[in-house]
Design a protein around this motif. Structure first.
Motif, PDB file in Angstrom:
ATOM      1  N   GLU A 198       0.840  -1.209   0.000  1.00  0.00           N
ATOM      2  CA  GLU A 198       0.000   0.000   0.000  1.00  0.00           C
ATOM      3  C   GLU A 198       0.874   1.259   0.000  1.00  0.00           C
ATOM      4  O   GLU A 198       0.641   2.202  -0.758  1.00  0.00           O
ATOM      5  N   LYS A 243       2.626   6.555  -7.060  1.00  0.00           N
ATOM      6  CA  LYS A 243       1.612   7.449  -7.654  1.00  0.00           C
ATOM      7  C   LYS A 243       1.899   8.914  -7.334  1.00  0.00           C
ATOM      8  O   LYS A 243       1.315   9.808  -7.925  1.00  0.00           O
ATOM      9  N   GLU A 269      -5.709   8.969  -6.030  1.00  0.00           N
ATOM     10  CA  GLU A 269      -6.525   7.771  -6.221  1.00  0.00           C
ATOM     11  C   GLU A 269      -5.758   6.471  -6.014  1.00  0.00           C
ATOM     12  O   GLU A 269      -5.908   5.509  -6.775  1.00  0.00           O
ATOM     13  N   SER A 270      -4.928   6.453  -4.987  1.00  0.00           N
ATOM     14  CA  SER A 270      -4.214   5.228  -4.627  1.00  0.00           C
ATOM     15  C   SER A 270      -5.016   4.537  -3.523  1.00  0.00           C
ATOM     16  O   SER A 270      -5.525   5.203  -2.618  1.00  0.00           O
ATOM     17  N   PRO A 271      -5.174   3.217  -3.595  1.00  0.00           N
ATOM     18  CA  PRO A 271      -6.027   2.532  -2.611  1.00  0.00           C
ATOM     19  C   PRO A 271      -5.477   2.628  -1.186  1.00  0.00           C
ATOM     20  O   PRO A 271      -4.262   2.601  -0.979  1.00  0.00           O
ATOM     21  N   THR A 272      -6.390   2.702  -0.218  1.00  0.00           N
ATOM     22  CA  THR A 272      -5.971   2.870   1.180  1.00  0.00           C
ATOM     23  C   THR A 272      -6.679   1.888   2.122  1.00  0.00           C
ATOM     24  O   THR A 272      -7.125   2.285   3.201  1.00  0.00           O
ATOM     25  N   PRO A 273      -6.764   0.602   1.766  1.00  0.00           N
ATOM     26  CA  PRO A 273      -7.525  -0.291   2.653  1.00  0.00           C
ATOM     27  C   PRO A 273      -6.947  -0.337   4.072  1.00  0.00           C
ATOM     28  O   PRO A 273      -7.694  -0.223   5.047  1.00  0.00           O
ATOM     29  N   ILE A 274      -5.630  -0.464   4.184  1.00  0.00           N
ATOM     30  CA  ILE A 274      -5.049  -0.632   5.525  1.00  0.00           C
ATOM     31  C   ILE A 274      -4.967   0.715   6.246  1.00  0.00           C
ATOM     32  O   ILE A 274      -5.327   0.820   7.418  1.00  0.00           O
ATOM     33  N   SER A 275      -4.543   1.764   5.538  1.00  0.00           N
ATOM     34  CA  SER A 275      -4.459   3.062   6.224  1.00  0.00           C
ATOM     35  C   SER A 275      -5.846   3.549   6.652  1.00  0.00           C
ATOM     36  O   SER A 275      -5.976   4.157   7.717  1.00  0.00           O
ATOM     37  N   LEU A 309      -9.515  -7.865   7.557  1.00  0.00           N
ATOM     38  CA  LEU A 309      -9.297  -7.074   6.341  1.00  0.00           C
ATOM     39  C   LEU A 309      -8.321  -7.789   5.405  1.00  0.00           C
ATOM     40  O   LEU A 309      -8.553  -7.904   4.201  1.00  0.00           O
ATOM     41  N   ILE A 330       1.362   4.181  -3.079  1.00  0.00           N
ATOM     42  CA  ILE A 330       1.157   5.622  -2.842  1.00  0.00           C
ATOM     43  C   ILE A 330       2.406   6.400  -3.271  1.00  0.00           C
ATOM     44  O   ILE A 330       2.326   7.446  -3.917  1.00  0.00           O
ATOM     45  N   ALA A 357      -2.983   9.957  -0.323  1.00  0.00           N
ATOM     46  CA  ALA A 357      -3.204   8.825  -1.228  1.00  0.00           C
ATOM     47  C   ALA A 357      -4.473   9.031  -2.037  1.00  0.00           C
ATOM     48  O   ALA A 357      -4.519   8.754  -3.236  1.00  0.00           O
TER      49      ALA A 357
END
Lengths: 272, 272
Positions: free
Chosen positions: A191, A198, B254-260, A262, A195, B250
């Motif tokens: 993750e 990007k 548009e970077s994914p942030t599932p854990i953050s 998760l 980031i 992020a």
């Protein structure tokens, strides 16, 4: 150590093969069994004796090792006709598969009924680490059985062997916890580096700093370099299975699982 | 190095104080400013000169350091009357606060308009690490300014200084990524050790094995020992702020942030 002692070895997967090979090289005699028989060929070439039924790998009063994919495979071996009877009193089963602690406890009780010992000794390390004899092995079981087993674990490639007491289940839990933490570190780093990329910041430079400072641990190094060099991150099914087992284990004792839940979802999505 | 060079130092919080003190001990002269003036007392006792307005800490063509709580505090210092004019051409602002990369970029552009340089140099390390001179500092900014700044960062206690290029924003992002990974490791370990404890497996033994094997990193050691010894885990507001900033950064790309995102929610709940 009786160098020509006959050891049974059941389960010749990616990890089983190099571990069994280490035993042969250390001077042990091996009787090996694998469901897909052809997998045994390299070991037979090194002098192992191949058998056609799991029970035939078992010497009464001796030591048999299993290294299988999951709880069901392990239970089916232990339940195969004659297995526990053949192992008999004073036999030891070194169980190295990653399973639920409750499965380990149930199997330990079944062994006790036959007078044999169940020692859990799950392995931390990839096949390459087995070849390099750099495995970490937590283990638990009766003191006497552990004493007899320890030289074998070292011969298998255990550079560090950690005693988690006499009660079976503890070392198996540690294995699940370790795999959960490895998965968490790996997904968090993925993750972070996405980031970074990007935002136009070179992930290599980020990995370089972080692994020299906050995270001088192999998982950050290996995953970090894989991502930074845009190699495909190995999509093994092991993390999905093991994080699932940990989640189930935690839920049985009503321990919260926000992160493991998760990760379990993320792993499932990634394998779809 | 001109040992009696006058340095401005703005922001004397838990980390600012020992960092400023290191500069004094290295022979620099300091003009210090802090919103709560009494915090400057220990430094004044060590020879620092206290000023009443941020701008009075600034020497034209000199170096001013800021170490503040957040983006708003940093922006308000830079916008305070005369700050940029006083710093003037050839002045350097070493900005050590943990903020959004976009804030850093905006401020860097404002400095450039006045002919001064903005060097971002956020700090990894707790106050104890500052005292022990064991800080890790990523930095970015113009090559010339970084060259002038480097001896100061070492004198502040930087045992490792990592160059992230000329474009401001990169080092600030690395700080946010590092804090996110620290938070992730810490919460994952908390989750693991709670499961361990609820299963009757001593968390101390688990931490002992894991930090000797898979995770020989300070965060696992310190958090692990805190939890294993049932000490209160320090509920600082820093992780909540910084994971929030990372999530926002992020989401802008548009970077994914599932854990953050999960960690941000967990941190918020823990501080409620």
């Amino acid at each position: 150590m009786q160098m020509s002692e006959m050891i049974g070895f059941i389960g010749l997967g990616n990890l089983g093969l190099p571990v069994a090979s280490n035993l042969l090289n250390a001077g042990y005699a091996l009787r090996v069994y694998n469901r897909t028989a052809s997998k045994a060929e390299p070991l037979v070439a090194e002098g192992a004796q191949q058998v056609n039924r799991p029970t035939d790998a078992v010497t009464t009063g001796g030591i048999v090792v299993t290294l299988l994919w999951d709880d069901a495979a392990l239970e089916s071996i232990v339940s195969s006709p004659g297995f526990l009877g053949q192992l008999g009193p004073d036999g030891i089963h070194i169980s190295m598969s990653t399973v639920m602690p409750e499965t380990a406890k149930k199997l330990a009780a079944m062994h006790a009924q036959h007078g044999s010992a169940y020692v859990e000794a799950p392995i931390f390390g990839r096949p390459e680490a087995a070849v390099a004899k750099k495995l970490w092995i937590p283990y638990a079981g009766s003191q006497q059985a552990k004493k007899r087993v320890q030289p074998l674990l070292k011969a298998m490639g255990g550079q560090g062997i950690f005693d988690f007491g006499e009660e079976v289940g503890a070392a198996t839990l540690v294995k699940l916890l370790g795999n959960f933490l490895l998965t968490s570190a790996s997904y968090s780093l993925r993750e972070a580096l996405t980031i970074s990329e990007k935002n136009g910041v070179n992930p290599k430079a980020v990995v370089n700093m972080l692994t020299q400072t906050l995270f001088p641990a192999p998982i950050y190094q290996s995953i970090g370099n894989m991502i930074a060099e845009k190699k495909e991150v190995n999509q093994s099914e092991i993390p999905l299975k093991d994080v699932g087992l940990l989640k189930k284990t935690a839920q049985q004792v009503e321990s919260p699982t926000p992160i493991s839940s998760l990760l379990h979802d993320l792993l499932r999505t990634d394998l779809e």
